[in-house]
Design a protein around this motif. Structure first.
Motif: not given
Length: 307
Positions: A157-158, A244, A154-155, A169, A161-162, A236-237, A239-240
């Motif tokens: 991917s976030l 992922y 998750l980290r 980020a 994306a950001e 952003v969410l 794209r995350t």
């Protein structure tokens, strides 16, 4: 108290307060850690009549702990008053108190345990020191916290994306402790025979939204002091979740999630505990124990200069 503040402790408390009413539906990670803790306790041939459960969340551990290794009573303690009230429904006493400012007298407990709570404190050395003082001589501390490999999917991917959509980020996932530091922190806090090791737990989710709801339900929402105060933008969410699935998704279309458990074990000092021998004081040869012939290194020994 450490001057380096990473976590907003008021936010940690609010996250737990919000999670308390529905805690039994989201306690799977703490329940898994509880079972692993009990397995470790079974290997200890000692009796611990009075135990402290530090960071008890909603009281998942206490009913399982009673009767194990002679535990007769468990005092539950949590930063969140709502979690403490939830925990008290299991029949064991519970109070709200900060892990960084423990309200217990010295030498109160035979055993102190902590499940997935201490990685939220700012002053971990100070919290461990207070825990050691709260233990009776030869009392045992056994705790587990999340390690640096937790939620790495998750980290990553976030961050990607950001960075892609916003040019940078924001800090959204907590920094966790590292195994290499943990045994040293125990020793620094005055624990005897400190041991630290790690385990991993892998789970999968079909729906990424369910993962985020699960993290909120287990009171694991962002509590960093420097966290962005606004929520994630929808683009952003989205794209995350795409990243992922692309980078980590399974062939069945599920999303893997890693949790790393860092285990810490230490004993309150006692005069009768075993102590390491002084260098050069061994009374037996290793070769005799192995049933083999002793061999030299081939390096000549030069006597020290006495002048």
């Amino acid at each position: 108290m450490s001057e380096m503040l990473v976590f907003d402790r008021a936010a940690v408390r609010r996250n737990r307060d919000r999670a308390a009413p529905d805690w039994p539906n989201h306690d799977f990670l703490v329940a898994e850690a509880a079972e692993r803790l009990l397995e470790r306790l079974e290997e200890v041939r000692r009796s611990f009549p009075l135990a402290l459960d530090l960071g008890c969340h909603g009281g998942t551990l206490a009913p399982r702990l009673l009767g194990q290794t002679g535990v007769e009573r468990v005092v539950q303690c949590d930063l969140s008053p709502a979690m403490a009230r939830q925990a008290a429904t299991n029949g064991q006493p519970a109070l709200a108190a900060d892990e960084e400012f423990l309200p217990f007298a010295p030498e109160s407990f035979d055993l102190a345990v902590s499940l997935l709570s201490l990685h939220w404190v700012n002053d971990l050395p100070g919290a461990l020191l207070q825990l050691r003082r709260a233990l009776k001589p030869d009392g045992l501390f056994l705790g587990v916290m999340l390690g640096g490999d937790s939620l790495h999917e998750l980290r990553a991917s976030l961050i990607l994306a950001e960075s892609e959509l916003r040019g940078g980020a924001a800090p959204r996932v907590s920094a966790f402790a590292e195994l290499r530091d943990l045994a040293g922190l125990l020793q620094r806090a005055g624990f005897a025979m400190p041991v630290a090791d790690r385990e991993s737990l892998a789970v999968t989710y079909a729906d990424p939204i369910k993962l985020l709801r699960e993290l909120r339900g287990m009171a694991a929402a962002n509590a960093l002091i420097e966290r962005p105060r606004g929520g994630l933008r929808r683009d952003v969410l989205a794209r995350t979740f795409e990243i992922y699935a692309e980078r980590f998704g399974t062939s069945e279309g599920r999303l893997p999630v890693t949790f790393e458990f860092l285990w810490a074990v230490g004993w309150a000092p006692h005069a009768e505990q075993p102590k390491p021998l002084r260098p050069g004081s061994a009374a037996a040869r290793l070769a005799d124990a192995l049933g083999s012939a002793e061999q030299g290194s081939g390096v000549p020994v030069v006597p020290p200069d006495k002048h």
